[in-house]
Scaffold this motif. Structure first.
Motif, PDB file in Angstrom:
ATOM      1  N   PRO A  31      13.750 119.916  89.802  1.00 25.40           N
ATOM      2  CA  PRO A  31      13.817 119.471  91.202  1.00 25.40           C
ATOM      3  C   PRO A  31      12.884 118.312  91.518  1.00 25.40           C
ATOM      4  CG  PRO A  31      12.652 121.575  91.005  1.00 25.40           C
ATOM      5  CD  PRO A  31      13.274 121.299  89.667  1.00 25.40           C
ATOM      6  N   GLU A  32      11.801 118.156  90.716  1.00 27.42           N
ATOM      7  CA  GLU A  32      10.847 117.096  91.022  1.00 27.42           C
ATOM      8  C   GLU A  32      11.166 115.770  90.349  1.00 27.42           C
ATOM      9  OE1 GLU A  32       9.189 119.653  87.667  1.00 27.42           O
ATOM     10  OE2 GLU A  32      10.023 119.994  89.656  1.00 27.42           O
ATOM     11  N   LEU A  33      12.298 115.679  89.633  1.00 23.87           N
ATOM     12  CA  LEU A  33      12.628 114.456  88.918  1.00 23.87           C
ATOM     13  C   LEU A  33      12.696 113.251  89.845  1.00 23.87           C
ATOM     14  CD1 LEU A  33      13.513 112.887  86.400  1.00 23.87           C
ATOM     15  CD2 LEU A  33      15.872 113.585  86.888  1.00 23.87           C
ATOM     16  N   ALA A  77       6.508 123.942 100.945  1.00 23.60           N
ATOM     17  CA  ALA A  77       7.577 123.846  99.955  1.00 23.60           C
ATOM     18  C   ALA A  77       8.065 125.232  99.549  1.00 23.60           C
ATOM     19  CB  ALA A  77       7.090 123.075  98.723  1.00 23.60           C
ATOM     20  N   LEU A  78       7.140 126.158  99.316  1.00 19.44           N
ATOM     21  CA  LEU A  78       7.538 127.523  98.971  1.00 19.44           C
ATOM     22  C   LEU A  78       8.340 128.154 100.107  1.00 19.44           C
ATOM     23  CD1 LEU A  78       5.524 127.114  96.619  1.00 19.44           C
ATOM     24  CD2 LEU A  78       4.739 129.460  97.017  1.00 19.44           C
ATOM     25  N   LEU A  79       7.914 127.884 101.338  1.00 23.33           N
ATOM     26  CA  LEU A  79       8.646 128.409 102.490  1.00 23.33           C
ATOM     27  C   LEU A  79      10.047 127.821 102.551  1.00 23.33           C
ATOM     28  CD1 LEU A  79       8.478 130.130 105.094  1.00 23.33           C
ATOM     29  CD2 LEU A  79       7.653 128.081 106.266  1.00 23.33           C
ATOM     30  N   MET A  80      10.180 126.533 102.266  1.00 22.80           N
ATOM     31  CA  MET A  80      11.497 125.903 102.281  1.00 22.80           C
ATOM     32  C   MET A  80      12.373 126.427 101.147  1.00 22.80           C
ATOM     33  SD  MET A  80      10.497 121.964 103.304  1.00 22.80           S
ATOM     34  CE  MET A  80      12.162 121.360 103.000  1.00 22.80           C
ATOM     35  N   GLY A 293      17.391 125.659 101.192  1.00 25.88           N
ATOM     36  CA  GLY A 293      16.664 126.707 100.494  1.00 25.88           C
ATOM     37  C   GLY A 293      17.188 126.967  99.089  1.00 25.88           C
ATOM     38  N   GLY A 294      16.413 127.739  98.311  1.00 28.18           N
ATOM     39  CA  GLY A 294      16.833 128.182  96.993  1.00 28.18           C
ATOM     40  C   GLY A 294      16.572 127.218  95.862  1.00 28.18           C
ATOM     41  N   PHE A 295      15.934 126.067  96.131  1.00 29.56           N
ATOM     42  CA  PHE A 295      15.744 125.052  95.099  1.00 29.56           C
ATOM     43  C   PHE A 295      14.533 124.199  95.457  1.00 29.56           C
ATOM     44  CE2 PHE A 295      16.686 120.980  92.937  1.00 29.56           C
ATOM     45  CZ  PHE A 295      16.991 121.444  91.663  1.00 29.56           C
ATOM     46  N   GLY A 296      13.665 123.955  94.464  1.00 29.69           N
ATOM     47  CA  GLY A 296      12.496 123.127  94.696  1.00 29.69           C
ATOM     48  C   GLY A 296      11.347 123.539  93.807  1.00 29.69           C
ATOM     49  N   SER A 297      10.212 122.888  93.968  1.00 29.20           N
ATOM     50  CA  SER A 297       9.035 123.211  93.160  1.00 29.20           C
ATOM     51  C   SER A 297       7.768 122.785  93.878  1.00 29.20           C
ATOM     52  CB  SER A 297       9.110 122.520  91.794  1.00 29.20           C
ATOM     53  OG  SER A 297       8.800 121.140  91.893  1.00 29.20           O
TER      54      SER A 297
END
Length: 351
Positions: A31-33, A77-80, A293-297
Motif C-alpha cells: 500500500p505504501e508504494l 491510518a490504523l483507524l482508517m 477501509g481494509g487496506f493501508g499501512s
C-alpha cells in the motif's frame, strides 16, 4: 477406468498460496508504494529548486515538521484501515495540552499530575468516540464532527472561564516541568544537527503500529473490520472492542502531541488545532490507506507525513509564497488517491 493423479512435486494450479510471486508483484501489492514514489519525486524536486534543502540542518527541520504530523497520522491510518475517521483529532491535541496545563497550574501541583490527568481524560474522549460509534451505528463522520465542535467550544469556554483569556498561564517555573520537557519536547545534538525527540516518538509509533498490523491477531482484526465489519463479526472478531481501541489509539497520540505542544511553548492557545485533522487524514491517504477501509499501512502514513514535511519546509527554502502549500495538500490528496487506486487495481489483476 484410469485415474489422472497429480504429482506431489507439482502444486495444484488453483492454490495461490503455493505460487511463487515475483518481486515486482509483491511491490505492486504494497500500500505504501505510491507514497514512496511520491516522496522520492518531492525530495528530488526540492533538492533541485531549493539549494538549502539538502543541508543537514534543513533536513533536521523537515524531519521535525514531518514528525509533528506523523505522530498523529500513524494511529489515524490504523483507524482508517479499520474503516473509520476521526475529525476531532486536531482539537483533541489542544484539549490534552489545555487539561495538562490548567490542572497543573490551578492545583499548584507537580506538572506530572496534570500530565497524568490529561492522559486519562484524553483516553476517555477516544473511548467516548468509539463507544458512541458502535452503540448508535451512526457514521464516524457525524460522531467525530460532533466531538470536534464540542471540544472546540470546551477548549475556548473553559480557558476563558478559568484563566480569563484565550491562552493558559505559563507553567515553566513549576516542579516537574524540566523532566516533562525532557520526555516530550527535548532534542538531541548529533554533531551540528539537532534531532527533536518527537522524531523518536514518531519512529517508535510507526514500529509499534507496523508490528500490530503485521504480527498480531489485533492487526488481522483491524483489516477484517475495515474490509467488512458484518463478516468480521460473523467469524468472531470483536468489532466493538477493536473500534474503541482504535479511537483510544488516536487519543493516546493526541496526548503525546499535546504534551509536546505544551512543554515546547509553556502555554497554549485554546483556538489552535482546528484543521489539523485533515493533515493527518491526508497523510494517511497519501500513504496508501483507502478511504473505504481494509487496506493501508503505518509505514505508508509515515511516508505521507514525510512528504508534507518536505513540502512545508521546501516551499520556504525555495522562497515561494507559502499560500501555495494548501494547494499542494489538495493536489497531493487527489493524485495519491488516484495512484493508490491504480496500484491496487494492478495488484489485483496480477494476483
Amino acid at each position: 477406468m484410469s485415474r489422472t493423479e497429480t504429482s506431489p512435486a507439482q502444486p495444484a494450479k488453483g492454490d495461490e498460496r503455493l505460487l511463487h510471486r515475483s518481486l515486482a508483484r509483491r511491490l505492486m501489492g504494497r500500500p505504501e508504494l505510491g507514497s514512496v514514489v511520491g516522496a522520492a519525486a518531492v525530495f528530488l524536486f526540492f533538492s533541485i529548486v531549493a539549494e538549502p534543502f539538502l543541508q543537514a540542518s534543513s533536513l533536521s527541520t523537515v524531519l521535525y515538521a514531518s514528525s509533528t504530523i506523523g505522530i498523529m497520522a500513524v494511529p489515524v491510518a490504523l483507524l482508517m484501515i479499520g474503516g473509520e475517521f476521526d475529525l476531532s483529532a486536531g482539537v483533541m491535541v489542544v484539549s490534552s495540552a489545555l487539561i495538562s496545563s490548567m490542572v497543573s497550574y490551578q492545583m499548584t501541583a507537580n506538572t506530572w499530575v496534570g500530565v497524568g490527568v490529561s492522559l486519562l481524560v484524553t483516553l476517555a474522549i477516544g473511548a467516548f468516540n468509539g463507544l458512541l460509534l458502535t452503540r448508535t451505528k451512526l457514521p464516524s463522520f457525524i460522531i467525530t464532527l460532533g466531538t470536534f465542535f464540542m471540544l472546540t467550544g470546551l477548549n475556548l469556554g473553559f480557558t476563558k472561564l478559568i484563566d480569563g483569556t484565550v491562552s493558559t498561564k505559563s507553567i515553566a517555573d513549576m516542579e516537574g516541568f524540566a523532566s516533562a520537557r525532557a520526555l516530550f519536547a527535548s532534542h538531541l545534538t548529533l554533531g551540528s544537527v539537532d534531532i527533536q525527540i518527537t522524531i523518536l516518538w514518531w519512529l517508535a509509533l510507526v514500529a509499534v503500529a507496523t508490528w500490530i498490523l503485521l504480527r498480531t491477531r489485533v492487526g488481522n482484526w483491524i483489516f477484517a473490520v475495515g474490509g467488512n465489519a458484518d463478516a468480521a463479526r460473523a467469524v468472531g472478531v470483536p468489532v466493538t472492542k477493536t473500534k474503541i481501541g482504535l479511537y483510544m489509539g488516536v487519543a493516546f497520540a493526541a496526548w503525546v502531541s499535546g504534551q509536546h505542544l505544551l512543554f515546547s511553548y509553556d502555554a497554549i492557545q485554546s483556538g489552535d488545532g482546528v484543521g489539523n485533522e485533515f493533515l493527518y487524514i491526508i497523510a494517511a491517504a497519501v500513504g496508501g490507506c483507502l478511504m473505504t477501509g481494509g487496506f493501508g499501512s503505518a509505514i505508508g502514513a509515515a511516508v505521507g507525513a514525510f512528504i508534507f514535511g518536505m513540502a512545508s519546509k521546501g516551499i520556504v527554502y525555495a522562497q515561494w509564497n507559502p499560500d501555495w502549500y494548501k494547494f499542494f495538500l489538495g493536489a497531493m490528496l487527489l493524485l495519491a488517491t488516484l495512484l493508490n487506486a491504480w496500484v491496487r487495481k494492478r495488484a489485483e489483476e496480477k494476483a
